[in-house]
Design an enzyme around this catalytic site. Structure first.
Site, PDB file in Angstrom:
ATOM      1  N   SER A 111     -85.149  15.635 -61.683  1.00  0.00           N
ATOM      2  CA  SER A 111     -83.997  14.822 -61.344  1.00  0.00           C
ATOM      3  C   SER A 111     -83.812  14.971 -59.849  1.00  0.00           C
ATOM      4  O   SER A 111     -83.576  16.059 -59.360  1.00  0.00           O
ATOM      5  CB  SER A 111     -82.773  15.328 -62.096  1.00  0.00           C
ATOM      6  OG  SER A 111     -81.626  14.719 -61.569  1.00  0.00           O
ATOM      7  N   ARG A 112     -83.952  13.872 -59.113  1.00  0.00           N
ATOM      8  CA  ARG A 112     -83.907  13.985 -57.665  1.00  0.00           C
ATOM      9  C   ARG A 112     -82.501  14.195 -57.149  1.00  0.00           C
ATOM     10  O   ARG A 112     -82.294  14.484 -55.983  1.00  0.00           O
ATOM     11  CB  ARG A 112     -84.508  12.730 -57.028  1.00  0.00           C
ATOM     12  CG  ARG A 112     -86.012  12.753 -57.073  1.00  0.00           C
ATOM     13  CD  ARG A 112     -86.589  11.485 -56.495  1.00  0.00           C
ATOM     14  NE  ARG A 112     -87.714  11.063 -57.319  1.00  0.00           N
ATOM     15  CZ  ARG A 112     -88.209   9.841 -57.309  1.00  0.00           C
ATOM     16  NH1 ARG A 112     -87.697   8.932 -56.534  1.00  0.00           N
ATOM     17  NH2 ARG A 112     -89.227   9.548 -58.069  1.00  0.00           N
ATOM     18  N   VAL A 113     -81.507  13.989 -58.016  1.00  0.00           N
ATOM     19  CA  VAL A 113     -80.147  14.270 -57.575  1.00  0.00           C
ATOM     20  C   VAL A 113     -79.838  15.729 -57.857  1.00  0.00           C
ATOM     21  O   VAL A 113     -79.163  16.404 -57.092  1.00  0.00           O
ATOM     22  CB  VAL A 113     -79.161  13.327 -58.269  1.00  0.00           C
ATOM     23  CG1 VAL A 113     -77.743  13.706 -57.927  1.00  0.00           C
ATOM     24  CG2 VAL A 113     -79.453  11.902 -57.859  1.00  0.00           C
ATOM     25  N   THR A 137     -86.887   4.943 -59.729  1.00  0.00           N
ATOM     26  CA  THR A 137     -85.769   5.736 -60.250  1.00  0.00           C
ATOM     27  C   THR A 137     -85.592   7.036 -59.467  1.00  0.00           C
ATOM     28  O   THR A 137     -86.420   7.420 -58.663  1.00  0.00           O
ATOM     29  CB  THR A 137     -86.003   6.061 -61.728  1.00  0.00           C
ATOM     30  OG1 THR A 137     -87.322   6.568 -61.883  1.00  0.00           O
ATOM     31  CG2 THR A 137     -85.838   4.836 -62.578  1.00  0.00           C
ATOM     32  N   ASP A 138     -84.479   7.725 -59.772  1.00  0.00           N
ATOM     33  CA  ASP A 138     -84.175   8.994 -59.106  1.00  0.00           C
ATOM     34  C   ASP A 138     -84.656  10.172 -59.936  1.00  0.00           C
ATOM     35  O   ASP A 138     -84.015  11.212 -59.966  1.00  0.00           O
ATOM     36  CB  ASP A 138     -82.667   9.153 -58.911  1.00  0.00           C
ATOM     37  CG  ASP A 138     -82.059   7.969 -58.205  1.00  0.00           C
ATOM     38  OD1 ASP A 138     -82.635   7.562 -57.205  1.00  0.00           O
ATOM     39  OD2 ASP A 138     -81.026   7.472 -58.657  1.00  0.00           O
TER      40      ASP A 138
END
Lengths: 178, 505
Positions: B364-366, B338-339
């Site tokens: 949250s990688r975004v 997941t991101d």
């Protein structure tokens, strides 16, 4: 699709041998007879697969049962006994049959019908269906099944061609019930 | 369904007319072994992997293991009526589910059949459940925010449309509530939601559906349920069915949110059927491809490029941990796919911080790309503040004398924790969130007693709506942060009218 890899190997060996000697048909007949005898006789199969009897004892019994068989067939059965593969006998015969039919361009078909088929009908079915599946002819096995109501149902290998009244009624029922 | 007499006659007439010409051709096999939801069949030579097959009593199955002398079939339904020697028929179809607008507002099983008692679903299209994920060039980076309506998530771990954000935590500490609140908040956001319940209690699913109905969320939501009593294959298939329904909307340029609640149960179901199919077990007895079943599922979440309509699937997979252990097999797998993840912690939950989001472990990688400008400005330092507070809090427990700077940090920290608390089923609009976070980070809450913070929040956000509409209007239209002067005027005015309650202590 094969039922058993072991049986396939025995059958292939046997078939090649039979081919060399040009006795495919006779051996095939013998094997089918043997299978019928062994699987049709109550207890005989269990006895041959049972570990409670010595191999020699079993061989004796087998030789008595198949007295009239050719040497090759006798040897094959002895070999099966020696290798403890007697439980594969049925599959062995089936595989051999399949190989023999394959070579002869014959397919085995089971025809279910409400009454016994006449010669002429059998001939016609054999002709039209063998063309359809790309074989020379069909070896037809006729089974009487009154529950079909009418029409015939034909099984060739894994394919079923069903034009019986029962199947049509079932389909009608499915359509109406959605 | 009602059948008219004329219809039957017409049908029979057609049947009689076509009587001679019809012949049913089918390819069959024979069941040689049956048990535990798995059948082995001999024959079926040309069957495809994943193909649907039909048993003689009408139950469907899916071909899984194609071996030299038999085919392993998982049974998708009651298997007690199937016996050794029964016929299995090929259908020539790969498993697919009905898709389209008609499903919205319905509760269906993983085969797409309705289970809400509201009649048949007249879907016109179907999609295979095992589809390929969009490729590299079909995608676009995530930039639009998905507003969950939960302050702690929107401020600290923002989620973008097309992102895959894992929600992970022990049982019974509010994972499902986050999903429900997020779905409730998608009202008027031009989103379609798919809630996939895997191995849940029927009563829980019923409760969730009722909550959706009560808040009007069922108008844009599909519920796919494979409850705990269903055979393992259905639990295994449920997420794929859900994502296929979502894909149909995505490829039509719409935005979809899919919630998988939860994937650890799906993994367990897959383990069950793999072991029964005699596939070799690996770590924790999961089969070798347990990583793949999750990665292939989550890869289907995407933000499509503009040529393909710009639709998106946002995935919120859930994973249940045992006693907070995120290094178990399934959690580590899904974390790596997941991101980012939102980590829920049970001690936070029991100390009253709800939603119990651990800000330190959640990422949250975004990230900031998926926040509106106003939110980015107010929430920028929140995360560091919170981390600093947690550190100081542990430290300050030992001494009573604190220098004023430390004391101020602690005070601010307590208020931050308080602001991030939120009631169930009360998602907050983003402009409301910005308002309260602005008040917090700019120090306007420092003189409000901690126990009054939540009351301050609700009264202030409501008050702004009626007295300073221009602030909300500014955020809605430009998504930027209004001038400090505007805020100051509003906050000062409101604080004059705000009466702190008697101290609770």
């Amino acid at each position: 699709m094969t039922k058993s890899i072991v049986a396939d190997r025995y059958a292939k060996a046997m078939f090649e041998l039979a081919e060399q000697k040009g006795e495919v048909e006779s051996i095939q007949q013998q094997l089918v007879e043997i299978k019928k005898a062994f699987y049709g006789t109550e207890g005989l199969k269990d006895l041959l697969e049972s570990p409670a009897f010595s191999k020699n004892k079993k061989k004796e019994i087998v030789q008595n049962v198949i007295e009239n068989a050719t040497v090759d067939v006798k040897n094959a059965l002895n070999l099966l006994l020696d290798n403890n593969r007697m439980d594969e006998l049925g599959n062995f015969v089936d595989s051999f049959n399949a190989l023999a039919f394959e070579q002869a361009g014959v397919a085995v078909a089971t025809v279910f019908s409400t009454r016994e088929l006449t010669e002429e009908e059998t001939e016609k079915i054999s002709q039209s269906f063998s063309q359809m599946i790309g074989k020379k002819s069909l070896k037809i096995d006729n089974v009487i099944d009154p529950t079909l109501i009418g029409g015939i149902r034909l099984q060739i290998g894994n394919h079923i061609y069903d034009s019986s009244v029962r199947a049509k009624l079932a389909r009608l029922e499915q359509q109406m019930l959605g | 369904m009602s059948i008219k007499a004329e219809e039957i006659s017409a049908l029979i007439k057609k049947q009689i007319e076509g009587y001679q010409s019809e012949m049913e051709v089918s390819e069959v096999g024979t069941v040689i072994q049956i048990g535990d939801g798995i059948a082995r069949a001999h024959g079926l030579d040309n069957v495809m992997a994943g193909e649907l097959v039909e048993f003689s009593n009408g139950v469907m199955g899916m071909a899984q293991n194609l071996e030299a002398n038999n085919v392993g079939i998982v049974i998708l339904g009651p298997f007690t009526g199937i016996e050794e020697g029964d016929e299995v028929r090929r259908t020539g179809r790969i498993m697919e589910v009905p898709v389209g607008e008609e499903l919205i507002g319905r509760v269906v099983d993983p085969l797409g059949q309705p289970i809400d008692g509201l009649g048949p679903i007249d879907a016109k299209k179907t999609r295979p459940i095992q589809g390929e994920a969009p490729g590299v060039m079909a995608r676009k980076s995530v930039f639009e925010p998905l507003q969950t309506g939960i302050k702690a998530i929107d401020a600290l771990v923002p989620i973008g449309r097309g992102q895959r954000e894992l929600i992970i935590g022990d049982r019974q500490i509010g994972k499902t509530s986050i999903a429900i609140d997020t779905i409730l908040n998608q009202k008027d956001q031009d989103m379609i939601c798919v809630y996939v319940a895997i191995g849940q209690k029927e009563s829980t699913v019923r409760g969730v559906v009722e909550t959706f109905r009560k808040h009007g969320a069922l108008d844009y939501t599909i519920v796919v349920s494979a409850s705990a009593s269903k055979p393992a294959p259905l639990l295994y298939l449920a997420p794929y069915a859900g994502v296929s329904m979502a894909e149909e909307f995505m490829y039509n340029g719409k935005h979809v949110l899919v919630v998988y609640d939860d994937l650890s149960k799906q993994a367990a179901a897959y383990r069950e059927l793999s072991l029964l199919l005699k596939r070799p077990p690996g770590r924790e007895a999961y089969p070798g491809d347990v990583f793949y079943i999750h990665s292939s599922l989550l890869e289907r979440a995407a933000k499509l490029n503009d040529d393909l309509g710009g639709g998106s699937i946002t995935a919120l997979p859930f994973v249940e941990t045992q006693a907070g252990d995120i290094s178990a097999y399934i959690p580590t797998n899904v974390i790596s796919i997941t991101d980012g993840q939102i980590f829920l912690q049970s001690d936070l939950f029991f100390s009253g911080v709800r939603p119990a989001i651990n800000a330190g472990l959640s990422v949250s990688r975004v990230g900031g790309d998926a926040q509106i400008k106003a939110m980015k400005k107010v929430a920028g330092t929140l995360r560091l503040d919170l981390a600093a507070f947690r550190e100081l809090e542990a430290f300050a427990q030992f001494g009573s004398d604190l220098d004023p700077a430390t004391a101020a940090k602690l005070e601010r920290g307590q208020r931050t924790v308080e602001v991030l608390k939120q009631d169930l089923n009360k998602p907050l609009k983003v402009e409301y969130q910005v308002a309260i976070l602005y008040a917090l980070t700019r120090g306007y809450l420092d003189d409000v007693p901690v126990h009054d913070i939540l009351r301050f929040e609700s009264e202030f956000t409501q008050w702004l709506e009626s007295n300073h509409t221009e602030i909300y209007e500014h955020i809605r239209s430009t998504s930027g942060l209004p001038d400090d002067a505007l805020w100051e005027a509003a906050l000062k005015e409101f604080k004059r009218s705000f009466v702190p309650s008697e101290s609770a202590e």
